[in-house]
Design a protein around this motif. Structure first.
Motif, PDB file in Angstrom:
ATOM      1  N   GLY A  88       0.823  -1.192   0.000  1.00  0.00           N
ATOM      2  CA  GLY A  88       0.000   0.000   0.000  1.00  0.00           C
ATOM      3  C   GLY A  88       0.851   1.233   0.000  1.00  0.00           C
ATOM      4  N   SER A  89       0.208   2.353   0.267  1.00  0.00           N
ATOM      5  CA  SER A  89       0.886   3.637   0.299  1.00  0.00           C
ATOM      6  C   SER A  89       0.976   4.121   1.739  1.00  0.00           C
ATOM      7  CB  SER A  89       0.127   4.647  -0.548  1.00  0.00           C
ATOM      8  OG  SER A  89       0.808   5.871  -0.597  1.00  0.00           O
ATOM      9  N   VAL A  90       2.146   4.604   2.127  1.00  0.00           N
ATOM     10  CA  VAL A  90       2.362   5.034   3.503  1.00  0.00           C
ATOM     11  C   VAL A  90       3.308   6.229   3.500  1.00  0.00           C
ATOM     12  CG1 VAL A  90       4.290   3.435   3.832  1.00  0.00           C
ATOM     13  CG2 VAL A  90       2.971   4.191   5.810  1.00  0.00           C
ATOM     14  N   GLN A  91       3.202   7.055   4.521  1.00  0.00           N
ATOM     15  CA  GLN A  91       4.100   8.204   4.646  1.00  0.00           C
ATOM     16  C   GLN A  91       5.446   7.773   5.212  1.00  0.00           C
ATOM     17  OE1 GLN A  91       2.003  11.112   7.008  1.00  0.00           O
ATOM     18  NE2 GLN A  91       0.975  11.946   5.203  1.00  0.00           N
ATOM     19  N   PRO A  92       6.494   8.531   4.943  1.00  0.00           N
ATOM     20  CA  PRO A  92       7.797   8.235   5.543  1.00  0.00           C
ATOM     21  C   PRO A  92       7.684   8.124   7.065  1.00  0.00           C
ATOM     22  CG  PRO A  92       8.047   9.892   3.859  1.00  0.00           C
ATOM     23  CD  PRO A  92       6.565   9.679   4.024  1.00  0.00           C
ATOM     24  N   GLY A  93       8.372   7.139   7.618  1.00  0.00           N
ATOM     25  CA  GLY A  93       8.288   6.874   9.045  1.00  0.00           C
ATOM     26  C   GLY A  93       7.195   5.901   9.424  1.00  0.00           C
ATOM     27  N   GLY A  94       6.331   5.584   8.489  1.00  0.00           N
ATOM     28  CA  GLY A  94       5.239   4.665   8.760  1.00  0.00           C
ATOM     29  C   GLY A  94       5.647   3.209   8.701  1.00  0.00           C
ATOM     30  N   SER A  95       4.655   2.343   8.884  1.00  0.00           N
ATOM     31  CA  SER A  95       4.901   0.902   8.920  1.00  0.00           C
ATOM     32  C   SER A  95       3.912   0.169   8.024  1.00  0.00           C
ATOM     33  CB  SER A  95       4.749   0.372  10.353  1.00  0.00           C
ATOM     34  OG  SER A  95       5.698   0.947  11.220  1.00  0.00           O
ATOM     35  N   LEU A  96       4.353  -0.977   7.548  1.00  0.00           N
ATOM     36  CA  LEU A  96       3.490  -1.899   6.817  1.00  0.00           C
ATOM     37  C   LEU A  96       3.929  -3.316   7.166  1.00  0.00           C
ATOM     38  CD1 LEU A  96       3.304  -0.490   3.155  1.00  0.00           C
ATOM     39  CD2 LEU A  96       1.410  -0.646   4.779  1.00  0.00           C
ATOM     40  N   ARG A  97       2.988  -4.237   7.100  1.00  0.00           N
ATOM     41  CA  ARG A  97       3.328  -5.649   7.234  1.00  0.00           C
ATOM     42  C   ARG A  97       2.891  -6.368   5.973  1.00  0.00           C
ATOM     43  NH1 ARG A  97       1.174 -10.353  11.287  1.00  0.00           N
ATOM     44  NH2 ARG A  97      -0.633 -10.157   9.909  1.00  0.00           N
ATOM     45  N   LEU A  98       3.849  -6.964   5.289  1.00  0.00           N
ATOM     46  CA  LEU A  98       3.556  -7.774   4.124  1.00  0.00           C
ATOM     47  C   LEU A  98       3.371  -9.222   4.534  1.00  0.00           C
ATOM     48  CD1 LEU A  98       6.178  -6.356   1.592  1.00  0.00           C
ATOM     49  CD2 LEU A  98       3.908  -5.487   2.160  1.00  0.00           C
ATOM     50  N   SER A  99       2.456  -9.890   3.844  1.00  0.00           N
ATOM     51  CA  SER A  99       2.216 -11.309   4.082  1.00  0.00           C
ATOM     52  C   SER A  99       2.381 -12.077   2.783  1.00  0.00           C
ATOM     53  CB  SER A  99       0.795 -11.531   4.612  1.00  0.00           C
ATOM     54  OG  SER A  99       0.579 -10.837   5.805  1.00  0.00           O
ATOM     55  N   CYS A 100       2.763 -13.323   2.910  1.00  0.00           N
ATOM     56  CA  CYS A 100       2.895 -14.195   1.745  1.00  0.00           C
ATOM     57  C   CYS A 100       2.324 -15.557   2.120  1.00  0.00           C
ATOM     58  CB  CYS A 100       4.351 -14.318   1.335  1.00  0.00           C
ATOM     59  SG  CYS A 100       4.654 -15.511   0.004  1.00  0.00           S
ATOM     60  N   ALA A 101       1.278 -15.957   1.431  1.00  0.00           N
ATOM     61  CA  ALA A 101       0.734 -17.301   1.614  1.00  0.00           C
ATOM     62  C   ALA A 101       1.718 -18.277   0.985  1.00  0.00           C
ATOM     63  CB  ALA A 101      -0.632 -17.400   0.964  1.00  0.00           C
ATOM     64  N   ALA A 102       2.313 -19.124   1.834  1.00  0.00           N
ATOM     65  CA  ALA A 102       3.418 -19.955   1.360  1.00  0.00           C
ATOM     66  C   ALA A 102       3.375 -21.346   1.988  1.00  0.00           C
ATOM     67  CB  ALA A 102       4.744 -19.266   1.695  1.00  0.00           C
ATOM     68  N   SER A 103       2.201 -21.870   2.150  1.00  0.00           N
ATOM     69  CA  SER A 103       2.065 -23.123   2.898  1.00  0.00           C
ATOM     70  C   SER A 103       2.876 -24.271   2.307  1.00  0.00           C
ATOM     71  CB  SER A 103       0.592 -23.509   3.002  1.00  0.00           C
ATOM     72  OG  SER A 103       0.026 -23.647   1.710  1.00  0.00           O
ATOM     73  N   SER A 104       3.065 -24.263   0.985  1.00  0.00           N
ATOM     74  CA  SER A 104       3.820 -25.356   0.357  1.00  0.00           C
ATOM     75  C   SER A 104       5.312 -25.287   0.654  1.00  0.00           C
ATOM     76  CB  SER A 104       3.617 -25.326  -1.158  1.00  0.00           C
ATOM     77  OG  SER A 104       2.268 -25.533  -1.496  1.00  0.00           O
ATOM     78  N   TYR A 105       5.757 -24.153   1.150  1.00  0.00           N
ATOM     79  CA  TYR A 105       7.194 -23.923   1.302  1.00  0.00           C
ATOM     80  C   TYR A 105       7.628 -23.650   2.736  1.00  0.00           C
ATOM     81  CZ  TYR A 105       6.766 -23.216  -3.715  1.00  0.00           C
ATOM     82  OH  TYR A 105       6.480 -23.377  -5.043  1.00  0.00           O
ATOM     83  N   ILE A 106       6.662 -23.477   3.644  1.00  0.00           N
ATOM     84  CA  ILE A 106       7.014 -23.015   4.988  1.00  0.00           C
ATOM     85  C   ILE A 106       8.003 -23.954   5.669  1.00  0.00           C
ATOM     86  CG2 ILE A 106       6.089 -22.826   7.331  1.00  0.00           C
ATOM     87  CD1 ILE A 106       5.748 -20.303   5.728  1.00  0.00           C
ATOM     88  N   TYR A 107       7.837 -25.246   5.490  1.00  0.00           N
ATOM     89  CA  TYR A 107       8.689 -26.194   6.201  1.00  0.00           C
ATOM     90  C   TYR A 107       9.861 -26.655   5.364  1.00  0.00           C
ATOM     91  CZ  TYR A 107       4.901 -26.131   9.515  1.00  0.00           C
ATOM     92  OH  TYR A 107       3.965 -25.728  10.421  1.00  0.00           O
ATOM     93  N   THR A 108      10.075 -25.998   4.234  1.00  0.00           N
ATOM     94  CA  THR A 108      11.218 -26.364   3.411  1.00  0.00           C
ATOM     95  C   THR A 108      12.513 -25.998   4.103  1.00  0.00           C
ATOM     96  OG1 THR A 108      12.323 -26.001   1.293  1.00  0.00           O
ATOM     97  CG2 THR A 108      11.149 -24.153   2.208  1.00  0.00           C
ATOM     98  N   THR A 109      13.529 -26.752   3.859  1.00  0.00           N
ATOM     99  CA  THR A 109      14.841 -26.418   4.395  1.00  0.00           C
ATOM    100  C   THR A 109      15.610 -25.521   3.452  1.00  0.00           C
ATOM    101  OG1 THR A 109      15.793 -28.395   3.413  1.00  0.00           O
ATOM    102  CG2 THR A 109      14.982 -28.577   5.678  1.00  0.00           C
ATOM    103  N   ALA A 110      14.984 -25.129   2.347  1.00  0.00           N
ATOM    104  CA  ALA A 110      15.695 -24.392   1.310  1.00  0.00           C
ATOM    105  C   ALA A 110      15.453 -22.898   1.350  1.00  0.00           C
ATOM    106  CB  ALA A 110      15.339 -24.939  -0.061  1.00  0.00           C
ATOM    107  N   GLY A 111      14.875 -22.389   2.430  1.00  0.00           N
ATOM    108  CA  GLY A 111      14.821 -20.959   2.632  1.00  0.00           C
ATOM    109  C   GLY A 111      13.637 -20.236   2.012  1.00  0.00           C
ATOM    110  N   LEU A 112      13.351 -19.074   2.570  1.00  0.00           N
ATOM    111  CA  LEU A 112      12.318 -18.163   2.101  1.00  0.00           C
ATOM    112  C   LEU A 112      12.884 -16.756   2.127  1.00  0.00           C
ATOM    113  CD1 LEU A 112       9.429 -19.668   4.198  1.00  0.00           C
ATOM    114  CD2 LEU A 112       9.463 -19.619   1.706  1.00  0.00           C
ATOM    115  N   ALA A 113      12.421 -15.925   1.208  1.00  0.00           N
ATOM    116  CA  ALA A 113      12.998 -14.586   1.092  1.00  0.00           C
ATOM    117  C   ALA A 113      11.972 -13.546   0.682  1.00  0.00           C
ATOM    118  CB  ALA A 113      14.122 -14.601   0.052  1.00  0.00           C
TER     119      ALA A 113
END
Length: 119
Positions: A8-33
């Motif tokens: 989204g759009s936010v002013q400088p100094g603000g906060s955002l939380r991004l989410s990623c639905a990643a159920s197929s990869y959450i328990y992988t040993t090969a990392g997430l980024a």
């Protein structure tokens, strides 16, 4: 499948939380980024979780936090700056052939979510 949300759009100094639905990869040993690309800029890996460790690009260290739960990957972004603007992608499965900081190291990507930091 990887699907980002929370941009989204936010002013400088603000906060955002991004989410990623990643159920197929959450328990992988090969990392997430989380990887971003700002206007006119190269892609940048900003944060990863890999083998129990969280690593951050210098540009976001101390402001961003990557974490996950049983089905999702998150990026908490605080004290946002205009230079943080860009499209943010969730990525999975590191190849372990190069540095984690290289976008080409990451095999699977979502479609991205847009972040705009502007006054």
């Amino acid at each position: 499948q990887l699907m980002e949300s929370g941009g989204g759009s936010v002013q400088p100094g603000g906060s955002l939380r991004l989410s990623c639905a990643a159920s197929s990869y959450i328990y992988t040993t090969a990392g997430l980024a989380w990887i971003r690309q700002g206007p006119g800029r190269e892609r940048e890996v900003v944060a990863i979780i890999d083998r129990g460790a969280s690593l951050y690009a210098d540009s976001v260290k101390g402001r961003f936090t990557i974490y996950k739960d049983s089905g999702n990957l998150y990026l908490q972004m605080n004290d946002l700056k205009p230079d943080d603007s860009g499209r943010y992608y969730c990525a999975a499965e590191r190849a372990y052939r190069q540095s984690w900081t290289l976008p080409d190291e990451w095999k699977y990507w979502g479609q991205g979510t847009q972040v705009t930091v502007t006054s």
